[in-house]
Design a protein around this motif. Structure first.
Motif, PDB file in Angstrom:
ATOM      1  N   ARG A   1      -5.121  -1.419  -8.227  1.00 23.58           N
ATOM      2  CA  ARG A   1      -5.847  -1.861  -7.035  1.00 23.58           C
ATOM      3  C   ARG A   1      -6.765  -3.051  -7.322  1.00 23.58           C
ATOM      4  O   ARG A   1      -7.230  -3.720  -6.409  1.00 23.58           O
TER       5      ARG A   1
ATOM      6  N   VAL B   1       0.832  -1.198   0.000  1.00 21.03           N
ATOM      7  CA  VAL B   1       0.000   0.000   0.000  1.00 21.03           C
ATOM      8  C   VAL B   1       0.872   1.256   0.000  1.00 21.03           C
ATOM      9  O   VAL B   1       0.499   2.297  -0.511  1.00 21.03           O
ATOM     10  N   HIS B   2       2.064   1.169   0.566  1.00 16.92           N
ATOM     11  CA  HIS B   2       2.947   2.331   0.620  1.00 16.92           C
ATOM     12  C   HIS B   2       3.659   2.575  -0.696  1.00 16.92           C
ATOM     13  O   HIS B   2       4.240   3.631  -0.888  1.00 16.92           O
ATOM     14  N   ALA B   3       3.653   1.587  -1.566  1.00 21.04           N
ATOM     15  CA  ALA B   3       4.496   1.691  -2.754  1.00 21.04           C
ATOM     16  C   ALA B   3       3.693   1.901  -4.026  1.00 21.04           C
ATOM     17  O   ALA B   3       4.246   2.338  -5.026  1.00 21.04           O
ATOM     18  N   LEU B   4       2.406   1.611  -4.013  1.00 19.93           N
ATOM     19  CA  LEU B   4       1.653   1.590  -5.262  1.00 19.93           C
ATOM     20  C   LEU B   4       0.761   2.801  -5.436  1.00 19.93           C
ATOM     21  O   LEU B   4       0.365   3.448  -4.476  1.00 19.93           O
ATOM     22  N   LEU B   5       0.459   3.084  -6.706  1.00 23.88           N
ATOM     23  CA  LEU B   5      -0.546   4.081  -7.041  1.00 23.88           C
ATOM     24  C   LEU B   5      -1.800   3.284  -7.381  1.00 23.88           C
ATOM     25  O   LEU B   5      -1.932   2.790  -8.501  1.00 23.88           O
ATOM     26  N   PRO B   6      -2.715   3.105  -6.447  1.00 23.34           N
ATOM     27  CA  PRO B   6      -3.797   2.130  -6.639  1.00 23.34           C
ATOM     28  C   PRO B   6      -4.700   2.445  -7.823  1.00 23.34           C
ATOM     29  O   PRO B   6      -5.218   1.526  -8.457  1.00 23.34           O
TER      30      PRO B   6
END
Lengths: 513, 328
Positions: free
Chosen positions: A406, A352-357
């Protein structure tokens, strides 16, 4: 365990408690008995279900099934407020004081009895200026204050979750003194700790959880540590089949190559060196070095400083002391950008900290390409597509849901995070638990990829909470305990039983190296 | 609380409508625009004529420019409440300095937009002030400064330069408004920039997950700074077009456009939480609002009534987007 004379009265009796979050089973069926006047340890490896059980006992979450009885009467904790009414008080790992209020205001806020708190502090030979702001007090003192506050409630059962984790040895001794007094008054403690030596010192019995169920309760005598480790580990035959090579050529670790390299490794250039890295309250002087072509594992229980170590190396946090060198040049990263420029990249613990959902796979992979204002002009779409395409192909990312990351599975998301650095290029990859919560097939792919990357000359620092991964993927392993590297082992020698002992701070007698 | 079904998936109401809005905003919005035009033509036969469509474009251009800055701010997960104050200030500078030369007046107006945007950007990106608070404060400062400045204009007659007046109200080739000729290249640059430039990628990324940007080495403050600078300049351009249309500056010249700029962006499908959407939707949103405004005028709805409707549209869409947002 029949050897122990069963006490007449069971203060706490937990039977068959279970809890699941969606598809994830946090607790399968846990039972636990704490007698009056007993200090009882609750033990288990990471993810065994300890914290879930504690949360249930303190009313933070509700169980799906099972019963809890206090002194033979069933109790039901609907909220965190109802546990104290039943005679339970808990001290958690994070101090629960408001930093901007004074100690006195904090005590008043929680309705604690100031006289009682003072009395318990005095019992530990400690005094606190009650007009000090809680935020100005050092962490160990805050924990002691939390403990005194819980004791002042005079609960029947005191739950201590890693109470000793942040304490220096002399304070630990005083806490134990108080616990013994408490026990002498016929009251009980549920003691949760990773430090098996302490558990043996202070506890009467221990219940071990594994995979969400209790696997044994034993009386703590001499050499009980080995028994506990055996229980935590379970039958070795039951260790995850998936992590073993499926067959010849199934492609986990090319063992021959590793052996060859182990011989000539010292000739490879040093890519990452750290000397005496320190972060207050987390890291106490960690030194390590990674050579090109090497995968170094980091094994540690939760909260032994591995988060701070990775954050410092990745530039996400500044070290209080110590030095980092990348390929011989000093690196003092103020932001992750500085580390990335030097070739040190992070695959963080939480996807969750690394992705652009909301963005596509391609945009997620291309993200680091645009981390300089000089690259903010028109995009070379062909170059971007080629880089992303190559990374997608290499990791075999399933692109059916590629318009929005996501909508992808966890394993695919993790691959996207790794793919990003393949597309951008790097020298040292810091992987923090990259296979947590992902399926077996994807795990294998990631293992193979890490080995391939190392074979191509990169260096990888890999923290994993799954100890069987270490001999499978790594060349060497560092065991981190209380912010220090306590052991360094060649991966061949790092079987699960050895590692488990080492990460619990046992078997420290052999010097590192 | 989101209701959960037995499968553990959040229950989704009107999935088709929502997906249509999310995946194909242009089709949906284009349909709405056509329906509105048809409705207006039904109420006032002869509305859909080249002349009327030309007027619609003329009206839509200032809003389109103002909503462009708003789109950029909202894509990063922020908002710019100073767009209308900046536009009004730029309009004032044009009127006040018009006598000294058109080029100078336009340059000063654009420089003001740049300065306002820079201040917003430093406040939001570097000092980490909430965008809402930063731009609201900025709007207050600008509004107060304008009130003071307006006192000096009572001495002489403010003159909007003829060239600017032409730009804001004239047409070429019969029906093509000049201000559309300013808006169109801006729009093309924005559409291309958001889709195919590194900055565009960074703007979406910052709006979607600033922490991920940091870990990927993007310095978020740089992106935010440039976003609000662009917003300030675009607002100033909108102010120039607007004062050219009205041919006179007053203290509330662009005030009604603040809510409309937000409405255009939200109607256009840009998430109020940032990270998805685009300027194409905003263009359609601005056109829809302009036609809707004509329809409401024909129906004799008061300015107050329009305001209420625009406010309700923003609230309604914000509610829908909040429900469609990924569950934590």
């Amino acid at each position: 365990m029949g050897r122990h004379p069963m006490p007449a009265v069971n203060l706490l009796e937990v039977r068959g408690v279970s809890k699941r979050y969606g598809a994830v089973v946090a607790l399968r069926s846990a039972s636990l008995t704490v007698a009056a006047g007993e200090v009882h340890a609750l033990l288990g490896a990471n993810g065994a279900g300890k914290s879930t059980l504690v949360k249930i006992l303190t009313g933070v979450i509700r169980p799906d099934a099972g019963t809890i009885e206090m002194s033979g009467r069933p109790v039901r904790f609907a909220s965190p407020a109802s546990a104290p009414r039943a005679g339970l008080a808990a001290v958690f790992q994070d101090p629960s004081l408001v930093p901007d209020l004074t100690v006195r205001q904090n005590l008043r806020l929680t309705g604690a009895d100031p006289a009682g708190v003072r009395r318990w502090l005095a019992a530990m030979d400690l005094g606190v200026d009650e007009d000090d702001l809680a935020g100005d007090l050092p962490l160990p003192l805050l924990r002691i204050l939390d403990l005194a506050r819980a004791l002042a409630r005079e609960p029947r059962l005191l739950i201590l979750d890693e109470i000793t984790a942040a304490l220096p040895a002399d304070l630990v001794e005083r806490v134990f003194h108080v616990i013994r007094r408490w026990r002498a008054q016929g009251r009980s403690v549920l003691f949760i700790s990773h430090r098996l030596v302490e558990v043996r010192t202070i506890c009467d019995r221990a219940t071990v959880l594994r995979d969400g169920a209790d696997v044994g309760t034993l009386v703590l005598a001499e050499r009980a540590e080995q028994q506990i480790v055996a229980l935590m580990l379970g039958p070795m035959a039951a260790s995850p089949e998936a992590l073993r090579p499926a067959g010849p050529g199934a492609g986990t670790r090319p063992d021959a190559a590793v052996r060859d390299r182990a011989g000539g490794a010292s000739a490879a250039p040093l890519l990452l060196e750290a000397r005496g890295l320190a972060v207050s309250g987390a890291l106490r002087g960690v030194s390590l070095s990674l050579r090109a072509g090497e995968i170094v594992g980091v094994a540690a229980l939760e909260g032994q400083g591995q988060d701070a170590l990775f954050d410092c190396l990745a530039g996400n946090r500044r070290a209080d002391a110590g030095e980092i060198r990348v390929a011989g040049r000093t690196l003092a990263p103020r932001t992750p950008y500085d580390a990335i420029r030097a070739g040190v990249v992070l695959v963080p613990a939480d996807r969750v900290h690394a992705l652009l959902p909301q963005r596509s796979v391609r945009e997620n992979i291309a993200l680091p390409l645009y981390n300089r204002a000089a690259r903010w002009g028109p995009i070379d779409l062909r170059d971007e597509g080629a880089r992303a395409g190559a990374a997608i192909a290499r990791l075999a990312i399933d692109t059916r849901a590629q318009r929005q990351v996501r909508r992808m599975s966890g394993g695919n998301q993790q691959k996207v995070v790794v793919a990003r650095w393949l597309a951008a290029g790097f020298r040292v990859m810091l992987c923090f638990d990259p296979t947590r919560g992902i399926d077996v097939g994807t795990k294998r792919q990631i293992h193979r990829l890490l080995r391939d990357l190392a074979a191509a000359g990169a260096a990888v620092l890999l923290f994993t909470s799954e100890l069987p991964e270490i001999p499978l993927v790594c060349d060497r392993v560092l065991a981190l305990y209380e912010g220090r590297v306590v052991r360094e082992l060649p991966a061949r020698a790092a079987d699960e039983a050895t590692l488990l002992r080492v990460v619990h701070g046992l078997a420290r007698e052999e010097p590192p190296g | 609380m989101t209701p959960y079904t037995a499968t553990g998936r959040p229950e989704v109401r009107w999935p088709a409508a929502r997906r249509a809005l999310a995946d194909r905003p242009a089709l949906t919005l284009g349909g709405i625009l056509v329906l509105l035009l048809a409705a207006t033509d039904a109420v006032s036969p002869g509305f859909v004529t080249p002349h009327q469509l030309s007027t619609t474009l003329l009206y839509a251009a200032p809003l389109g420019a103002l909503a462009a800055g708003q789109t950029l701010a909202m894509l990063t997960g922020g908002i710019d409440l100073s767009v209308s104050a900046t536009a009004t200030a730029a309009a004032y500078l044009i009127a006040g300095l018009g006598a000294r030369g058109t080029a100078q007046a336009v340059a000063v107006a654009l420089a003001l937009g740049l300065a306002v945007g820079m201040t917003n950007g430093v406040g939001i990106g570097v000092c980490r002030v909430q965008p809402l608070i930063m731009t609201l404060g900025m709007a207050g400062v600008l509004g107060g400064a304008l009130t003071l400045a307006s006192l000096t204009f009572t001495n002489g007659v403010p003159v909007v330069p003829d060239a600017v007046h032409q730009l804001g109200s004239g047409t070429v080739l019969g029906y093509l408004p000049l201000d559309t000729l300013v808006w169109a290249p801006l729009a093309i640059a924005l559409l291309a920039g958001l889709a195919r430039s590194g900055l565009g990628r960074a703007i979406y990324a910052v709006g979607d997950n600033p922490l991920a940007c940091r870990l990927a080495g993007i310095r978020v403050w740089q992106v935010l700074l440039l976003t609000y600078v662009l917003g300030g300049v675009l607002s100033a351009i909108a102010g120039i077009l607007l004062v050219g249309y009205t041919n006179a500056a007053d203290l509330n010249l662009a005030t009604p456009y603040l809510l409309q700029s937000v409405a255009a962006v939200v109607i256009g499908g840009t998430s109020i939480l940032g990270g998805s959407g685009g300027y194409g939707g905003t263009i359609l949103g601005a056109l829809i609002l302009t036609v809707l405004d004509s329809l409401l005028t024909i129906l004799n709805v008061s300015q107050a009534g329009k305001q209420m409707l625009y406010g309700a549209i923003v609230l309604g869409l914000a509610w829908i987007y909040a429900r469609a947002a990924p569950a934590e």
